[in-house]
Design an enzyme around this catalytic site. Structure first.
Site, PDB file in Angstrom:
ATOM      1  N   LYS A 149       0.845  -1.199   0.000  1.00  0.00           N
ATOM      2  CA  LYS A 149       0.000   0.000   0.000  1.00  0.00           C
ATOM      3  C   LYS A 149       0.880   1.248   0.000  1.00  0.00           C
ATOM      4  O   LYS A 149       2.076   1.185   0.288  1.00  0.00           O
ATOM      5  CB  LYS A 149      -0.919  -0.004   1.222  1.00  0.00           C
ATOM      6  CG  LYS A 149      -0.192   0.057   2.559  1.00  0.00           C
ATOM      7  CD  LYS A 149      -1.175   0.021   3.716  1.00  0.00           C
ATOM      8  CE  LYS A 149      -0.442   0.113   5.058  1.00  0.00           C
ATOM      9  NZ  LYS A 149      -1.385   0.159   6.198  1.00  0.00           N
ATOM     10  N   TYR A 187      17.971  29.522   9.864  1.00  0.00           N
ATOM     11  CA  TYR A 187      16.828  30.326  10.276  1.00  0.00           C
ATOM     12  C   TYR A 187      16.608  30.238  11.783  1.00  0.00           C
ATOM     13  O   TYR A 187      16.705  29.165  12.379  1.00  0.00           O
ATOM     14  CB  TYR A 187      15.563  29.847   9.564  1.00  0.00           C
ATOM     15  CG  TYR A 187      15.514  30.188   8.098  1.00  0.00           C
ATOM     16  CD1 TYR A 187      15.476  31.510   7.669  1.00  0.00           C
ATOM     17  CD2 TYR A 187      15.493  29.177   7.137  1.00  0.00           C
ATOM     18  CE1 TYR A 187      15.425  31.821   6.317  1.00  0.00           C
ATOM     19  CE2 TYR A 187      15.438  29.476   5.786  1.00  0.00           C
ATOM     20  CZ  TYR A 187      15.400  30.797   5.384  1.00  0.00           C
ATOM     21  OH  TYR A 187      15.345  31.108   4.048  1.00  0.00           O
TER      22      TYR A 187
END
EC number: 5.1.1.1
Length: 365
Positions: free
Chosen positions: A35, A256
């Site tokens: 899946k 950042y």
């Protein structure tokens, strides 16, 4: 020249892990669960490694068509069954087995006109509380299916909620046994965690086991046990290269938010990999990474296209140095995907499935 990031899929490792699953549950047949496009690996890329499976288990008809197109003529199981009545026609044409987990799906079968009776897995909700009939309603659902000429064979299945956790599986096994007592048909209850931890128990392995994450080299019970503890091999490697080097001094910050501050002189490498590639943004300073096969750590915040690594353990590394974000490095060193996932507050399953479309993928044994 393209960015140097690359994902590599290893079908031989997939095959190794399939055989490991077989050893864990002797005498049981194995559903290879593919899946979510084989947990992000690509069904077509891992198919050769899974040819020895007894069947393929997946979610939707499109995936089933892809497996048939690869030449597979054995059993294919739709784990969630059909989503609307017209799906039953394609199930018949492709020769699919499918789960039945609700009254509507039984109604659709009853109204379906077919010359090819269906093979179904009647699903019990034994405690997961997602799909399936409760133990109290299970036998009546079985009787309804058994009365339909459209149904050829009924097998019984359930799914464990805590096979890798402290609550365990005993209460669900007991509920399943009580509700299915004396019913004919095959049984399937064990997922990856159950087959590794309890596959030696004949009451758990039964006729079929569903091998999912175990096929892809991730430990279902990490961090209690590592993939290597289960003799599982990594099936996906995400690698890139250093594209820049900076020499920091005490007080310099990285990335950042300036979340990392150097305490003294420090060499860092800038890697062409970021959260837009599927690397988890929540991996903060200290997440393990391999540079030229040597373990080191990430530094600062992961950005969209780049991240930084500490070059202290590999002072000779510079531009072009190999960086293994997870998987197997060129020198054979392994960084388990589960370790990276844990650092990012998630699980290996999610990292595999989240590999970004912009990352090139190759197959290599």
């Amino acid at each position: 020249m393209p960015r140097p990031i690359l994902a590599t899929i290893h079908p031989a490792a997939v095959h190794h892990n399939l055989e490991r699953a077989r050893r864990a549950a002797p005498d049981a047949r194995v559903w290879a669960v593919v899946k979510a496009n084989a947990y992000g690996h690509g069904i077509e890329r891992v198919f050769e490694g899974l040819r020895a499976a007894d069947g393929f288990a997946l979610l939707d008809l499109a995936e089933a068509e892809r497996v048939r197109a690869l030449g597979w003529r054995g059993p294919i199981l739709l784990l969630e069954g059909v989503f609307e009545p017209r799906d039953l026609e394609l199930c018949s044409r492709l020769g699919l087995w499918h789960a039945v987990h609700c009254d509507a799906q039984i109604d659709w079968l009853a109204a379906h006109k077919t010359q090819v009776p269906h093979r179904v897995f009647l699903k019990m909700n034994s405690g997961m509380n997602r799909l399936g009939f409760t133990p109290e309603r299970y036998r009546s659902a079985w009787a309804r299916l058994n009365a339909l000429p459209q149904v050829d064979e009924i097998s019984c299945m359930t799914h464990f909620s805590d096979a890798d956790g402290p609550r365990g599986i005993a209460h669900q096994v007991q509920a399943f046994q009580a509700a299915t007592q004396d019913l004919p048909g095959e049984r399937c209850i064990a997922n990856s965690a159950a087959l590794l931890r309890h596959g030696g128990d004949a009451q758990v392995r039964l006729d079929w086991v569903r091998a999912g994450i175990v096929l892809y080299g991730s430990a279902p019970d990490h961090p209690e046990r590592r993939a290597a503890d289960w003799d599982l091999q990594p099936t996906m490697t995400l690698a890139s290269r250093i594209i820049g080097v900076q020499q920091l001094q005490a007080g310099d910050t990285v990335g950042y938010g300036s979340r990392f501050t150097a305490q003294g002189p420090l060499g860092i490498g800038i890697v062409a990999c970021g959260y837009a590639d599927g690397y988890p943004r929540h991996c903060d300073t200290g997440t393990p990474v391999l540079v030229n096969g040597v373990r080191t750590r990430t530094i600062g915040r992961v950005s969209m296209d780049m991240l930084a690594v500490d070059l202290t353990p590999v002072p000779g590394a510079g531009l072009g140095a190999e960086v293994t974000l997870w998987g197997r490095a060129a020198n054979g060193a392994v960084l388990p995907i589960d370790e990276v996932a844990q650092a990012g507050g998630t699980i290996g399953y999610e990292l595999m499935c989240a590999l970004a479309p912009r990352v090139p993928v190759v197959v290599q044994d």
